[in-house]
Design a protein around this motif. Sequence first.
Motif, PDB file in Angstrom:
ATOM      1  N   ARG A 171       0.835  -1.214   0.000  1.00  0.00           N
ATOM      2  CA  ARG A 171       0.000   0.000   0.000  1.00  0.00           C
ATOM      3  C   ARG A 171       0.867   1.259   0.000  1.00  0.00           C
ATOM      4  O   ARG A 171       0.548   2.247  -0.665  1.00  0.00           O
ATOM      5  CB  ARG A 171      -0.927   0.001   1.217  1.00  0.00           C
ATOM      6  CG  ARG A 171      -1.888  -1.195   1.287  1.00  0.00           C
ATOM      7  CD  ARG A 171      -2.937  -1.132   0.210  1.00  0.00           C
ATOM      8  NE  ARG A 171      -3.893  -2.219   0.339  1.00  0.00           N
ATOM      9  CZ  ARG A 171      -4.016  -3.237  -0.509  1.00  0.00           C
ATOM     10  NH1 ARG A 171      -3.205  -3.303  -1.568  1.00  0.00           N
ATOM     11  NH2 ARG A 171      -4.915  -4.172  -0.325  1.00  0.00           N
ATOM     12  N   VAL A 172       1.957   1.242   0.784  1.00  0.00           N
ATOM     13  CA  VAL A 172       2.867   2.389   0.833  1.00  0.00           C
ATOM     14  C   VAL A 172       3.475   2.640  -0.542  1.00  0.00           C
ATOM     15  O   VAL A 172       3.522   3.790  -1.018  1.00  0.00           O
ATOM     16  CB  VAL A 172       3.992   2.149   1.872  1.00  0.00           C
ATOM     17  CG1 VAL A 172       5.057   3.233   1.782  1.00  0.00           C
ATOM     18  CG2 VAL A 172       3.408   2.104   3.275  1.00  0.00           C
ATOM     19  N   TYR A 173       3.924   1.578  -1.186  1.00  0.00           N
ATOM     20  CA  TYR A 173       4.565   1.684  -2.500  1.00  0.00           C
ATOM     21  C   TYR A 173       3.565   2.169  -3.555  1.00  0.00           C
ATOM     22  O   TYR A 173       3.870   3.068  -4.350  1.00  0.00           O
ATOM     23  CB  TYR A 173       5.145   0.325  -2.890  1.00  0.00           C
ATOM     24  CG  TYR A 173       5.932   0.336  -4.175  1.00  0.00           C
ATOM     25  CD1 TYR A 173       7.226   0.854  -4.216  1.00  0.00           C
ATOM     26  CD2 TYR A 173       5.380  -0.174  -5.346  1.00  0.00           C
ATOM     27  CE1 TYR A 173       7.951   0.867  -5.401  1.00  0.00           C
ATOM     28  CE2 TYR A 173       6.100  -0.164  -6.538  1.00  0.00           C
ATOM     29  CZ  TYR A 173       7.382   0.359  -6.559  1.00  0.00           C
ATOM     30  OH  TYR A 173       8.091   0.374  -7.736  1.00  0.00           O
ATOM     31  N   ASP A 174       2.355   1.587  -3.554  1.00  0.00           N
ATOM     32  CA  ASP A 174       1.335   1.985  -4.530  1.00  0.00           C
ATOM     33  C   ASP A 174       0.952   3.460  -4.373  1.00  0.00           C
ATOM     34  O   ASP A 174       0.780   4.183  -5.365  1.00  0.00           O
ATOM     35  CB  ASP A 174       0.072   1.125  -4.367  1.00  0.00           C
ATOM     36  CG  ASP A 174       0.286  -0.319  -4.803  1.00  0.00           C
ATOM     37  OD1 ASP A 174       1.265  -0.582  -5.533  1.00  0.00           O
ATOM     38  OD2 ASP A 174      -0.520  -1.178  -4.395  1.00  0.00           O
ATOM     39  N   ALA A 175       0.805   3.903  -3.114  1.00  0.00           N
ATOM     40  CA  ALA A 175       0.399   5.280  -2.863  1.00  0.00           C
ATOM     41  C   ALA A 175       1.444   6.270  -3.373  1.00  0.00           C
ATOM     42  O   ALA A 175       1.104   7.330  -3.918  1.00  0.00           O
ATOM     43  CB  ALA A 175       0.162   5.487  -1.364  1.00  0.00           C
ATOM     44  N   ASP A 176       2.712   5.921  -3.221  1.00  0.00           N
ATOM     45  CA  ASP A 176       3.770   6.814  -3.695  1.00  0.00           C
ATOM     46  C   ASP A 176       3.809   6.873  -5.213  1.00  0.00           C
ATOM     47  O   ASP A 176       3.956   7.962  -5.797  1.00  0.00           O
ATOM     48  CB  ASP A 176       5.118   6.342  -3.150  1.00  0.00           C
ATOM     49  CG  ASP A 176       6.273   7.219  -3.608  1.00  0.00           C
ATOM     50  OD1 ASP A 176       6.282   8.414  -3.236  1.00  0.00           O
ATOM     51  OD2 ASP A 176       7.155   6.722  -4.338  1.00  0.00           O
ATOM     52  N   LYS A 177       3.675   5.729  -5.862  1.00  0.00           N
ATOM     53  CA  LYS A 177       3.790   5.679  -7.316  1.00  0.00           C
ATOM     54  C   LYS A 177       2.551   6.228  -8.026  1.00  0.00           C
ATOM     55  O   LYS A 177       2.589   6.474  -9.227  1.00  0.00           O
ATOM     56  CB  LYS A 177       4.047   4.241  -7.778  1.00  0.00           C
ATOM     57  CG  LYS A 177       5.342   3.644  -7.231  1.00  0.00           C
ATOM     58  CD  LYS A 177       6.537   4.548  -7.508  1.00  0.00           C
ATOM     59  CE  LYS A 177       7.806   4.023  -6.882  1.00  0.00           C
ATOM     60  NZ  LYS A 177       8.938   4.971  -7.045  1.00  0.00           N
ATOM     61  N   ASN A 178       1.476   6.441  -7.301  1.00  0.00           N
ATOM     62  CA  ASN A 178       0.251   6.979  -7.902  1.00  0.00           C
ATOM     63  C   ASN A 178      -0.041   8.391  -7.397  1.00  0.00           C
ATOM     64  O   ASN A 178      -1.159   8.726  -7.016  1.00  0.00           O
ATOM     65  CB  ASN A 178      -0.932   6.057  -7.602  1.00  0.00           C
ATOM     66  CG  ASN A 178      -0.921   4.802  -8.455  1.00  0.00           C
ATOM     67  OD1 ASN A 178      -1.388   4.790  -9.591  1.00  0.00           O
ATOM     68  ND2 ASN A 178      -0.353   3.727  -7.910  1.00  0.00           N
ATOM     69  N   GLY A 179       1.006   9.208  -7.373  1.00  0.00           N
ATOM     70  CA  GLY A 179       0.791  10.609  -7.056  1.00  0.00           C
ATOM     71  C   GLY A 179       1.217  11.039  -5.673  1.00  0.00           C
ATOM     72  O   GLY A 179       0.722  12.065  -5.174  1.00  0.00           O
ATOM     73  N   GLU A 180       2.106  10.283  -5.024  1.00  0.00           N
ATOM     74  CA  GLU A 180       2.595  10.640  -3.684  1.00  0.00           C
ATOM     75  C   GLU A 180       1.432  10.849  -2.711  1.00  0.00           C
ATOM     76  O   GLU A 180       1.324  11.880  -2.044  1.00  0.00           O
ATOM     77  CB  GLU A 180       3.477  11.895  -3.748  1.00  0.00           C
ATOM     78  CG  GLU A 180       4.701  11.731  -4.630  1.00  0.00           C
ATOM     79  CD  GLU A 180       5.552  12.981  -4.695  1.00  0.00           C
ATOM     80  OE1 GLU A 180       5.152  14.014  -4.115  1.00  0.00           O
ATOM     81  OE2 GLU A 180       6.613  12.932  -5.329  1.00  0.00           O
ATOM     82  N   ARG A 181       0.574   9.843  -2.635  1.00  0.00           N
ATOM     83  CA  ARG A 181      -0.634   9.935  -1.815  1.00  0.00           C
ATOM     84  C   ARG A 181      -0.395   9.405  -0.402  1.00  0.00           C
ATOM     85  O   ARG A 181       0.552   8.666  -0.160  1.00  0.00           O
ATOM     86  CB  ARG A 181      -1.779   9.163  -2.482  1.00  0.00           C
ATOM     87  CG  ARG A 181      -2.159   9.720  -3.848  1.00  0.00           C
ATOM     88  CD  ARG A 181      -3.285   8.940  -4.504  1.00  0.00           C
ATOM     89  NE  ARG A 181      -3.557   9.444  -5.832  1.00  0.00           N
ATOM     90  CZ  ARG A 181      -4.390  10.458  -6.103  1.00  0.00           C
ATOM     91  NH1 ARG A 181      -5.052  11.042  -5.098  1.00  0.00           N
ATOM     92  NH2 ARG A 181      -4.579  10.871  -7.332  1.00  0.00           N
ATOM     93  N   PHE A 182      -1.302   9.788   0.496  1.00  0.00           N
ATOM     94  CA  PHE A 182      -1.239   9.368   1.889  1.00  0.00           C
ATOM     95  C   PHE A 182      -2.105   8.140   2.130  1.00  0.00           C
ATOM     96  O   PHE A 182      -3.173   7.990   1.521  1.00  0.00           O
ATOM     97  CB  PHE A 182      -1.730  10.494   2.803  1.00  0.00           C
ATOM     98  CG  PHE A 182      -0.661  11.475   3.190  1.00  0.00           C
ATOM     99  CD1 PHE A 182       0.055  11.323   4.374  1.00  0.00           C
ATOM    100  CD2 PHE A 182      -0.351  12.548   2.369  1.00  0.00           C
ATOM    101  CE1 PHE A 182       1.042  12.219   4.734  1.00  0.00           C
ATOM    102  CE2 PHE A 182       0.635  13.454   2.712  1.00  0.00           C
ATOM    103  CZ  PHE A 182       1.331  13.296   3.907  1.00  0.00           C
TER     104      PHE A 182
END
Length: 358
Positions: A171-182
Amino acid sequence: SYIVALHVCLVHTVESVGIEHGIHLRLTWVVAGAHGIDVCLLHQLHVTQHGLQAYGTSRQWVGVLSVHTLEEHALAVYVHGVKFRYWDGNVHEPTFMSVLCAPMSIGKGCVRLPINIILEDLLKRDESNRAREAEWKVKNPSAKQKKDPRPSDICIQVLIDNLTDAVFNQRVYDADKNGERFLYTSVDELDTLKNITSRGTASEVSILIRKAFDNSKHGQERVGADSVTGIAPLRFNFNASTTPRNLQKFFCREMTTGTITRLSLSTIIKPADAKRPVFKEYDSAYKEEVRKLTQRLSSLSGEIPCPKCNEFAEQLCDENEKLAALYGSDSYLTLSYRSTVIAWLKGMMLYVMNGEKW
């Protein structure tokens, strides 16, 4: 007799003033009470007006905690790819890890409904992404030799409170790669946060808190083809509730690690003679206002400056240094540093929520 005004303030530039003069060698009465004590909410922006009521009547009910503060923390999950530069030059992102600490049966659950309303659109998006992820898993079981690549645009931001390390890291990796999300989670009891990792310990939660506040790198590297591999800055916000005793028990081994200073702590104070609270409904107008805010926050990008907010934060730092010297307390000074950063981040969030108007 002498008239005394007692100010209890949570604002900067509080100065002590002399209230004694001309007392001669004769019997003098001791002041037994003040006419009134005004405690005001900073977000209501009426601090000055309240301060002028030095001799006003006492309030029967004083609200110390406002749900508005906790709403702001949940709203921050919509902000992505946004940076705020502090007065010292360091860059921060809107990280809020909030713990509401208050006695049992006092109304801590009142924050649950507004948070759910704020997350409504995000939960719908996550539901769609979870369905896509489940479909990919069905089509690519472990026994399959040549697996289809996992869709790179899957991003699930709102976490449940029962995860493995592999899922959390994904989840951490996906959030970063999809717009630096929290990432975000909300739990009714602080102890439940232990379940977001495989280790299930307060120590591991403390490590995550320290990494998240600094947006440090987090993840794992594995050699297996089926293992999750990914490292990215940890962007993680949460709301948790607990009682004073449970808070002490949870962090009893973390008092010197810097974990406590990274938390946004709040409480609820209920007067002894207060009536039972009655909660109103959140109507369509409230939901529409939330929707407008989430859309505005989602559209933000890049570095957003606010010189006025930085100036205010620097004034707070100056005052804290003076107070620490007055108290002779290094602990006060140490605690004040990140407290001011958190207050500044809240100010920056209010600034962008208000259309970048100070």
